[in-house]
Design a protein around this motif. Structure first.
Motif, PDB file in Angstrom:
ATOM      1  N   PRO A 198      -1.304 -11.003  -3.200  1.00  0.00           N
ATOM      2  CA  PRO A 198      -1.615 -12.335  -3.325  1.00  0.00           C
ATOM      3  C   PRO A 198      -2.391 -12.681  -1.837  1.00  0.00           C
ATOM      4  CG  PRO A 198       0.569 -12.183  -3.801  1.00  0.00           C
ATOM      5  CD  PRO A 198       0.169 -10.766  -3.387  1.00  0.00           C
ATOM      6  N   SER A 199      -3.276 -13.794  -1.840  1.00  0.00           N
ATOM      7  CA  SER A 199      -4.049 -14.303  -0.806  1.00  0.00           C
ATOM      8  C   SER A 199      -2.961 -14.670   0.431  1.00  0.00           C
ATOM      9  CB  SER A 199      -4.827 -15.349  -1.175  1.00  0.00           C
ATOM     10  OG  SER A 199      -5.568 -15.866   0.083  1.00  0.00           O
ATOM     11  N   GLY A 200      -3.268 -14.128   1.500  1.00  0.00           N
ATOM     12  CA  GLY A 200      -2.468 -14.562   2.624  1.00  0.00           C
ATOM     13  C   GLY A 200      -0.952 -13.897   2.806  1.00  0.00           C
ATOM     14  N   TRP A 201      -1.017 -12.516   2.223  1.00  0.00           N
ATOM     15  CA  TRP A 201       0.272 -11.814   2.300  1.00  0.00           C
ATOM     16  C   TRP A 201       0.543 -11.544   3.468  1.00  0.00           C
ATOM     17  CZ3 TRP A 201       3.775 -10.508  -1.246  1.00  0.00           C
ATOM     18  CH2 TRP A 201       4.416  -9.234  -0.929  1.00  0.00           C
ATOM     19  N   PRO A 202       1.892 -11.947   3.860  1.00  0.00           N
ATOM     20  CA  PRO A 202       2.692 -12.076   5.109  1.00  0.00           C
ATOM     21  C   PRO A 202       3.132 -10.601   5.527  1.00  0.00           C
ATOM     22  CG  PRO A 202       4.209 -13.046   3.857  1.00  0.00           C
ATOM     23  CD  PRO A 202       3.033 -12.618   2.946  1.00  0.00           C
ATOM     24  N   GLY A 203       2.967  -9.526   4.718  1.00  0.00           N
ATOM     25  CA  GLY A 203       3.615  -8.316   5.193  1.00  0.00           C
ATOM     26  C   GLY A 203       3.223  -7.614   6.383  1.00  0.00           C
ATOM     27  N   LYS A 204       1.882  -7.539   6.798  1.00  0.00           N
ATOM     28  CA  LYS A 204       1.484  -7.072   8.081  1.00  0.00           C
ATOM     29  C   LYS A 204       2.154  -8.159   9.228  1.00  0.00           C
ATOM     30  CE  LYS A 204      -2.166  -5.325  10.682  1.00  0.00           C
ATOM     31  NZ  LYS A 204      -2.042  -6.136  11.994  1.00  0.00           N
ATOM     32  N   ALA A 205       2.001  -9.276   9.020  1.00  0.00           N
ATOM     33  CA  ALA A 205       2.486 -10.138  10.079  1.00  0.00           C
ATOM     34  C   ALA A 205       4.047 -10.021  10.467  1.00  0.00           C
ATOM     35  CB  ALA A 205       2.286 -11.728   9.694  1.00  0.00           C
ATOM     36  N   LEU A 206       4.851  -9.856   9.282  1.00  0.00           N
ATOM     37  CA  LEU A 206       6.171  -9.546   9.569  1.00  0.00           C
ATOM     38  C   LEU A 206       6.306  -8.027  10.301  1.00  0.00           C
ATOM     39  CD1 LEU A 206       8.963 -10.802   9.198  1.00  0.00           C
ATOM     40  CD2 LEU A 206       9.103  -9.646   7.029  1.00  0.00           C
ATOM     41  N   ARG A 207       5.783  -7.160   9.958  1.00  0.00           N
ATOM     42  CA  ARG A 207       5.791  -5.817  10.486  1.00  0.00           C
ATOM     43  C   ARG A 207       5.279  -5.960  12.141  1.00  0.00           C
ATOM     44  NH1 ARG A 207       4.030  -3.895   5.427  1.00  0.00           N
ATOM     45  NH2 ARG A 207       1.724  -4.045   6.007  1.00  0.00           N
ATOM     46  N   ASP A 208       4.130  -6.682  12.321  1.00  0.00           N
ATOM     47  CA  ASP A 208       3.809  -6.885  13.582  1.00  0.00           C
ATOM     48  C   ASP A 208       4.907  -7.331  14.547  1.00  0.00           C
ATOM     49  OD1 ASP A 208       1.476  -5.349  12.912  1.00  0.00           O
ATOM     50  OD2 ASP A 208       0.111  -7.272  12.924  1.00  0.00           O
ATOM     51  N   ALA A 209       5.390  -8.700  13.934  1.00  0.00           N
ATOM     52  CA  ALA A 209       6.504  -9.383  14.482  1.00  0.00           C
ATOM     53  C   ALA A 209       7.867  -8.318  14.808  1.00  0.00           C
ATOM     54  CB  ALA A 209       6.831 -10.526  13.870  1.00  0.00           C
TER      55      ALA A 209
END
Length: 253
Positions: free
Chosen positions: A223-234
Motif C-alpha cells: 500500500p502507499s506509504g508503507w512504513p516497513g522501512k521507516a520502522l526498520r531504520d528506526a
C-alpha cells in the motif's frame, strides 16, 4: 486466511519490562551474543533492574534453556540463536527483484500429530509464507533465500504465477492496513519515549517483534506509504544508539 498477524496484548505490542526481557534484548542485539555478568550488571541498571533481580533471572534462564553459562559469561542457547538470526533478517531482509512468480508450498504429509502440525505452521510462517487455504502456503518469490530442502519430507514446492490480481491476493493473505497502523503507532511511541531508557527499550522490543511479521512484499504490492522501512531504520538507529551508550557491539546485518 491471514496468518501474519501480530499476536500482541495491546495494539502496539508493548509489554512491561522484566529482568528477563532486558537481558534477552541486550544479548539478542550483540554478536556474538554473550556477555560477562559484570557487564550485564552495569548494562541492566539504566532499565531499573537491580543486581539481585538480575542474578535470579539469569539462574531461571539457564534452568529453562534460554541461556548457557561458562564461568561468568552468559550466552544465548541454540534456540535463541535461531531467534537472533530471524531478528537480524527482520531488520535487514534479503530481497531480490520480483519477476511476478510466487513460491507455493503444498503440504502432502498426513496423519501428523498436532504438535508436528503446529511446528510446521510456525516454521512456514517464519519463512514469511501465508496460508491461502489449509495446507496451501505461498508468497511472492522476492526473498533472497531458498526454501529449506527438508520441506520435501512433508510438502511439495512449486513456482506459480496466479491469474488473479497479485495486489488482491496479497491483501487477502496479509492484514496490510493493520500491520501498517501498528508500525506507525510504534514509530509514534518511540518519538514519545524521549530519552527514557526503559521506555525506549519497551518500544523497540515491540518494534522488532512486529518486524518479524512484516511480509516483506515487493514494493509493487505494498500500500502507499508503507512504513516497513521507516520502522526498520528506526530500530537500526536504536541499536546504534544502544551500542554508543553501553559499549555493546552493534547488531549484525
Amino acid at each position: 486466511m491471514r496468518v501474519n498477524v501480530s499476536a500482541e496484548p495491546d495494539a502496539a505490542g508493548l509489554r512491561p519490562l522484566s529482568a528477563r526481557s532486558v537481558v534477552l534484548s541486550l544479548l539478542l542485539g550483540v554478536h556474538p551474543p554473550e556477555l560477562p555478568v559484570k557487564d550485564l550488571l552495569r548494562l541492566v541498571e539504566p532499565f531499573g533492574v537491580g543486581g539481585s533481580a538480575l542474578r535470579a533471572a539469569l539462574s531461571r534462564m539457564v534452568a529453562s534453556g534460554d541461556l548457557r553459562r561458562s564461568d561468568a559469561v552468559y550466552r544465548l542457547s541454540d534456540r535463541l540463536l535461531a531467534r537472533q538470526r530471524r531478528q537480524d533478517d527482520a531488520v535487514h531482509p534479503r530481497t531480490r527483484a520480483w519477476s511476478g512468480e510466487w513460491e507455493m508450498v503444498v503440504i502432502t504429509a498426513t496423519g501428523r500429530e498436532p504438535a508436528d502440525r503446529a511446528g510446521l505452521r510456525t516454521r512456514l510462517t517464519a519463512l514469511r509464507l501465508a496460508e491461502l487455504r489449509e495446507g496451501v502456503w505461498l508468497r511472492p518469490a522476492n526473498l533472497g533465500r531458498p526454501l529449506p530442502g527438508d520441506l520435501a519430507r512433508v510438502a511439495l514446492t512449486y513456482s506459480a504465477r496466479p491469474e488473479a490480481s497479485p495486489h488482491d491476493l496479497a491483501a487477502r493473505l496479509w492484514p496490510l492496513d493493520a500491520w501498517a497502523a501498528t508500525a506507525r503507532t510504534l514509530l509514534g511511541r518511540a518519538a514519545d519515549a524521549g530519552d527514557d531508557p526503559a521506555a525506549r527499550l519497551t518500544v523497540f522490543a515491540a518494534a522488532v517483534r512486529h518486524l518479524l511479521t512484516d511480509p516483506v512484499l515487493p514494493p509493487d504490492l505494498l500500500p502507499s506509504g508503507w512504513p516497513g522501512k521507516a520502522l526498520r531504520d528506526a530500530y537500526a538507529g536504536y541499536q546504534e544508539e544502544l551500542a554508543a551508550t553501553t559499549g555493546l557491539r552493534r547488531s549484525g546485518g
